[in-house]
Design an enzyme around this catalytic site. Structure first.
Site, PDB file in Angstrom:
ATOM      1  N   TYR A 289      58.469   6.353  29.231  1.00 27.78           N
ATOM      2  CA  TYR A 289      58.185   7.704  29.431  1.00 27.78           C
ATOM      3  C   TYR A 289      59.206   8.541  30.195  1.00 27.78           C
ATOM      4  CZ  TYR A 289      53.654   5.864  27.893  1.00 27.78           C
ATOM      5  OH  TYR A 289      52.725   5.091  27.245  1.00 27.78           O
ATOM      6  N   TYR A 417      43.268   7.241  24.123  1.00 23.50           N
ATOM      7  CA  TYR A 417      44.566   6.660  24.273  1.00 23.50           C
ATOM      8  C   TYR A 417      44.515   5.116  23.716  1.00 23.50           C
ATOM      9  CZ  TYR A 417      48.941   4.642  25.458  1.00 23.50           C
ATOM     10  OH  TYR A 417      50.165   4.029  25.491  1.00 23.50           O
ATOM     11  N   ASP A 518      37.901  -0.146  21.701  1.00 22.90           N
ATOM     12  CA  ASP A 518      39.132  -0.318  22.618  1.00 22.90           C
ATOM     13  C   ASP A 518      38.741  -0.727  24.032  1.00 22.90           C
ATOM     14  OD1 ASP A 518      41.441  -0.558  23.823  1.00 22.90           O
ATOM     15  OD2 ASP A 518      42.693   1.156  22.710  1.00 22.90           O
ATOM     16  N   LYS A 547      45.581  -6.366  28.461  1.00 22.04           N
ATOM     17  CA  LYS A 547      45.793  -5.971  30.088  1.00 22.04           C
ATOM     18  C   LYS A 547      45.425  -6.938  31.006  1.00 22.04           C
ATOM     19  CE  LYS A 547      45.998  -0.771  29.844  1.00 22.04           C
ATOM     20  NZ  LYS A 547      47.616  -0.546  30.540  1.00 22.04           N
TER      21      LYS A 547
HETATM   22  N1  PMP Z   1      44.380   0.909  24.511  1.00 22.37           N
HETATM   23  C1  PMP Z   1      44.209   1.247  25.783  1.00 22.37           C
HETATM   24  C2  PMP Z   1      42.838   1.632  26.289  1.00 22.37           C
HETATM   25  C3  PMP Z   1      45.314   1.306  26.869  1.00 22.37           C
HETATM   26  O1  PMP Z   1      44.720   1.863  27.885  1.00 22.37           O
HETATM   27  C4  PMP Z   1      46.220   0.920  26.462  1.00 22.37           C
HETATM   28  C5  PMP Z   1      47.592   0.883  27.465  1.00 22.37           C
HETATM   29  N2  PMP Z   1      47.376   1.747  28.531  1.00 22.37           N
HETATM   30  C6  PMP Z   1      46.786   0.453  25.268  1.00 22.37           C
HETATM   31  C7  PMP Z   1      45.698   0.628  24.185  1.00 22.37           C
HETATM   32  C8  PMP Z   1      48.106  -0.066  24.763  1.00 22.37           C
HETATM   33  O2  PMP Z   1      48.513  -1.280  25.248  1.00 22.37           O
HETATM   34  P1  PMP Z   1      49.966  -1.656  25.399  1.00 22.37           P
HETATM   35  O3  PMP Z   1      50.504  -0.856  26.631  1.00 22.37           O
HETATM   36  O4  PMP Z   1      49.784  -3.236  26.170  1.00 22.37           O
HETATM   37  O5  PMP Z   1      50.452  -1.589  24.109  1.00 22.37           O
END
Ligand code: PMP
Length: 699
Positions: A289, A417, A518, A547
Site C-alpha cells: 500500500y 475486508y 472469513d 494468518k
Molecule cells: N480476509 C481477512 C479477514 C483478512 O484480514 C485478510 C488479511 N488482512 C485477508 C482476508 C487476506 O489475507 P492475505 O493478506 O493473507 O491474502
C-alpha cells in the site's frame, strides 16, 4: 516465569561476544582467559561475565574461574574483574545446581541480569560472556544455554577440545549456532591433555587432522580457527607468565573480531548499514500500500523473540501487531522453529497434484477437529486472499453443480475486508476497498449495511433489515453471503452482535445461498473463542482461515467446506478447478501443525482473557478524550477509533521512539499483540497509545 525480570526496552545495545564450549572440560576457561589477556594488551576493554557459574561458594572462591582470569592477566586485575551473575555450589549443570538450592533459572531472568550488568558498567566496551559447559546444557526443563545465547543475539565464539571425538562436537555446535541465526566469529581448538607415551604420535596426527578438516569446513563461514597448544606450565610459577603469554599470542587473530563486536563504532556502522539498506530498499522494492516513487519510510528489522522485535540499529520494540495478526505465540517459538527445521531436513516441498504427505493429512484432520461438525473438507491455499478466491469459486461451482446457474453474485456487508486479489476485492467494502480504482473490472456484488448492532449491546433485529430487503430483491442471483464473523478487521475493526450471523444464516437457507465465513483474522483464539463463529453457534458452508494458522511463521491458508458443498461441486464427474503450485507446502503444514499443538494445551484462553483485561484497563481512559470517536476491546483486540484519519508515518515514528511497534491506519489505532505478551508490555503499548491521544498526535 518471573515477569518482573522482563528485559528493559531502552538502553545502549549490548555488545561483545558469547563464548561457549562444545562441552565441559574442553579448555574454555583457559581459552577465554588467554583471549582476555590478548584483548587487554591490545587495549580492548572487554569484561568477562559468567551468567551462571556452578561449583563455587562465593565471588572470591579460588576454585572459580576468577582465579584463572586473574592469573592470565597478572597485574591487570582491575581491568578484568570477572563477574558471575548467578552462583551455585554444586559442581553440576545449572538446572541441577540451582534446583539443589531451591532456585530457578530462566532465559528471561538471565538476560535481564546480563543487561543490568551491562548498563551498570559504562566503562566496558563489551562483554565476553561465558557459557557453562556446552550449548545444550539445561537452564531448566525447557530452556538451554543456547536459548540464552539466542536471546542475547551476540556473535559467538566456540571453544572445543582438540582430541579424538572433539571434532564431532565442534561441528555439531557450529551447526546448532547457525540454526539459531547467530554469527560464528571463530572456533578455538584447545589442546587440554598432555601427550602420553606411545600414543603420542597418533594423538598428534588426530590433532593435526582435526585442525586441517575444521579449517576447510569453516572456510566460507567467515569464522577464524585458533589452535591453542597444551601448556604444561600454566599453573607453575615462574613459568606461568610465559605460558599465558604464548596462549594470548595465539589468540591475537581473534582480537579484531572482539574489537569490532565491542567498539562503539559498531553502533555507527550499524547506522550506516541501516541507511544503506533503506536506500537500496527504496531503489528496488515496493512495500504494501505505498507509492514506489514516494514511499513511506521503513524500519530495518534484525531479530525477533517472543513479543519483542529488534531493529537493525539495536533498538528493541514491544510488538503490538503480531505481524499483521499472525504471530500469536510470539516470535521464534522453539517448537515452531523445530518443526520447520525437521521438515526442511525431510522434504521442504513437493507438488500436491497426485501426491500427498503426512503434514498435510495431519493438519487437515486437526483443523477439522477444531472446527464445528459439518465442515469436512480442507482445501489448502497459499494466502488469505487466495483462500477467499477458492471459497468464492467453490460457491459458484456448487451453484452450477446443483443447477442454480443464475446464482453468480455475492452478498456482503459494507465494512468488510477479504483480501487484495480481484475476486476478494470485489467483496471488500466498496469505499475503503477502493472499488473506484477498478470500476468496470470488478464483478458487481450486492452490498448491505454494516451490521450496526454492537457486540456488547442488546441485539437489534432492525440491523438485519437491509440484508432481508436485498435477499427479497436479489435472492435468485445470490450464490453466497461472505462476511467476517463478529469482527470486521481491516475494513474498520468493528465488533458486531453474533445474533446478526444467526439471522443471516436463516436468510441464506431460505434463499438457497451458501454462507461463507472469513475467519482469516479472527481464527485461532483472537476473539476469545477458537473461532469467532462460536460466539454465534452458527456453522457456515465454507470457512476461510489463514494468518495465525502457522503461528506467523509461513504463509498458509485454507478454505474448508461441508460435504454437501463438496458433493454439489463434484456432481456428474465435475472437479474443482483450482490448484496453486505451492498447495499443501509441507514446511507450512508442519509448522501449522506445531502451532495447533501449542494451542491445544488451552493456555491461549487464559492469555487472551488476560490480554482483554489489560487492553481494557489501558485503553478505556482514551474514551471521551479529544479526537477519539470510540474505544472498544474484544479478546486480544483493542481499538481506539479516531475522529480524523491519522498521519500513519508520523504516528508510527512517535510509537517507535517510545519503544513500541504499532501501525495505525485510517481512523484506527489498534493493538493485536501476541498472546504470550506479559502484562507490563501490554501496559507499555497502551501507555504509548494514550500518550499519542493526550499529546494531540492524532492527525
Ligand atoms: N480476509 C481477512 C479477514 C483478512 O484480514 C485478510 C488479511 N488482512 C485477508 C482476508 C487476506 O489475507 P492475505 O493478506 O493473507 O491474502
Amino acid at each position: 516465569m518471573n515477569r518482573q525480570l522482563q528485559t528493559p526496552v531502552s538502553g545502549r545495545p549490548l555488545r561483545g561476544l558469547f563464548v561457549s564450549g562444545t562441552g565441559t572440560d574442553v579448555g574454555k576457561t583457559v581459552a577465554l582467559a588467554a583471549l582476555l589477556r590478548a584483548c587487554v594488551r591490545a587495549g580492548v576493554r572487554v569484561r568477562p561475565v559468567k551468567p551462571v557459574q556452578t561449583g563455587v561458594s562465593g565471588p572470591d572462591d579460588a576454585r572459580g574461574d576468577a582465579a584463572v582470569y586473574a592469573a592470565a592477566v597478572e597485574g591487570l586485575r582491575d581491568a578484568v574483574a570477572p563477574a558471575t551473575l548467578r552462583r551455585f555450589a554444586m559442581p553440576a549443570s545449572p538446572h541441577l545446581a540451582a534446583g539443589r538450592e531451591g532456585a530457578h533459572l530462566d532465559v528471561d531472568g538471565l538476560r535481564a541480569a546480563v543487561l543490568r550488568h551491562w548498563e551498570g558498567d559504562e566503562d566496558a566496551q563489551g562483554l565476553l560472556l561465558e557459557g557453562a559447559g556446552g550449548l545444550h546444557v539445561p537452564l531448566n526443563d525447557t530452556e538451554d544455554m543456547l536459548d540464552l545465547m539466542e536471546a542475547l543475539g551476540l556473535p559467538v565464539l566456540l571453544v572445543g577440545g582438540n582430541y579424538l571425538g572433539g571434532l564431532n562436537h565442534v561441528l555439531l555446535s557450529v551447526e546448532a549456532v547457525a540454526a539459531r541465526g547467530l554469527t560464528l566469529v571463530g572456533v578455538i581448538l584447545s589442546d587440554t591433555r598432555p601427550p602420553s607415551g606411545r600414543e603420542e604420535a597418533d594423538a598428534r596426527a588426530i590433532r593435526q587432522d582435526n585442525e586441517a578438516l575444521l579449517r576447510r569446513r569453516l572456510a566460507g563461514r567467515g569464522a577464524r580457527l585458533i589452535v591453542l597448544p597444551f601448556e604444561p606450565d600454566l599453573h607453575s610459577e615462574p613459568r606461568a607468565s610465559l605460558a599465558w603469554q604464548a596462549l594470548a599470542e595465539a589468540c591475537e587473530p581473534l582480537v579484531d573480531a572482539v574489537r569490532s563486536a565491542c567498539e562503539p563504532r559498531a553502533g555507527e556502522e550499524a547506522a550506516v548499514r541501516v541507511r544503506d539498506l533503506q536506500e537500496r530498499d527504496r531503489r528496488s522494492l515496493w512495500h504494501p500500500y505505498t507509492s514506489a516513487t514516494n514511499p513511506l519510510p521503513v524500519f530495518v528489522m534484525a531479530r525477533s523473540r517472543r513479543n519483542r522485535l529488534a531493529l537493525a540499529d539495536g533498538r528493541e520494540l514491544v510488538d503490538g501487531m503480531s505481524s499483521w495478526w499472525t504471530a500469536v505465540h510470539g516470535y521464534n517459538h522453539p517448537r515452531l522453529t523445530a518443526a520447520l527445521r525437521r521438515q526442511a531436513g525431510r522434504m521442504p516441498h513437493v507438488m500436491f497434484g497426485g501426491m500427498t504427505h503426512e503434514p498435510a493429512v495431519l493438519l487437515a484432520e486437526r483443523l477439522l477437529e477444531l472446527l464445528p461438525d459439518g465442515l469436512e473438507r480442507v482445501f489448502f491455499a497459499d494466502s488469505g486472499s487466495v483462500a477467499v478466491e477458492v471459497a468464492l469459486k467453490m460457491a459458484l461451482q456448487y451453484q452450477q453443480g446443483v443447477g442454480a446457474r443464475e446464482k453468480i453474485r455475492f452478498l456482503t456487508p459494507r465494512g468488510g475486508y477479504h483480501g487484495d486479489t480481484l475476486g476478494a476485492m470485489s467483496v471488500c467494502d466498496p469505499v475503503t476497498g477502493m472499488h473506484t480504482l477498478f470500476n468496470g473490472i470488478l464483478p458487481r456484488q450486492i452490498f448491505v449495511e454494516r451490521p450496526s448492532c454492537r457486540f456488547d449491546a442488546p441485539f437489534d433485529p432492525a440491523s438485519l433489515e437491509d440484508a432481508r430487503r436485498a435477499f427479497e430483491e436479489h435472492g435468485r442471483e445470490i450464490a453466497a453471503v461472505i462476511l467476517e464473523p463478529v469482527v470486521q478487521g481491516a475494513g474498520g475493526m468493528w465488533f458486531y452482535h453474533p445474533d446478526y450471523l444467526r439471522g443471516l444464516a436463516e436468510l441464506c437457507r431460505a434463499h438457497g445461498a451458501l454462507l461463507i465465513f472469513d475467519e482469516i483474522a479472527t481464527g485461532f483464539g483472537r476473539t476469545g473463542r477458537m473461532f469467532a463463529l462460536e460466539h454465534a453457534g452458527v456453522t457456515p458452508d465454507i470457512l476461510c482461515c489463514g494468518k495465525a494458522l502457522t503461528g506467523g511463521v509461513m504463509t498458509l491458508a485454507a478454505a474448508v467446506c461441508s460435504q454437501r458443498v463438496a458433493e454439489g461441486i463434484c456432481r456428474d464427474g465435475q472437479v474443482f478447478m483450482h490448484g496453486p503450485t505451492f498447495m499443501g507446502n509441507p514446511l507450512a503444514c508442519s509448522v501449522a501443525l506445531a502451532s495447533l499443538e501449542l494451542l491445544a494445551d488451552g493456555a491461549w484462553r487464559r492469555q487472551v482473557a488476560a490480554l482483554e483485561s489489560s487492553l481494557r484497563t489501558g485503553l478505556s481512559p482514551c474514551a471521551g478524550m479529544p479526537g477519539v470517536a470510540d474505544v472498544r476491546v474484544l479478546g486480544g483486540i483493542g481499538v481506539v477509533e479516531t475522529e480524523q484519519p491519522v498521519d500513519m508515518a508520523a504516528l508510527q515514528d512517535f510509537f517507535v521512539q517510545r519503544g513500541v511497534w504499532i501501525r495505525p491506519f485510517n481512523r484506527l489505532i489498534y493493538l493485536m499483540p501476541p498472546y504470550i505478551s506479559p502484562a507490563e508490555d501490554i501496559a507499555r503499548l497502551c501507555d504509548a497509545v494514550r500518550a499519542a491521544v493526550m499529546e494531540g498526535r492524532l492527525s
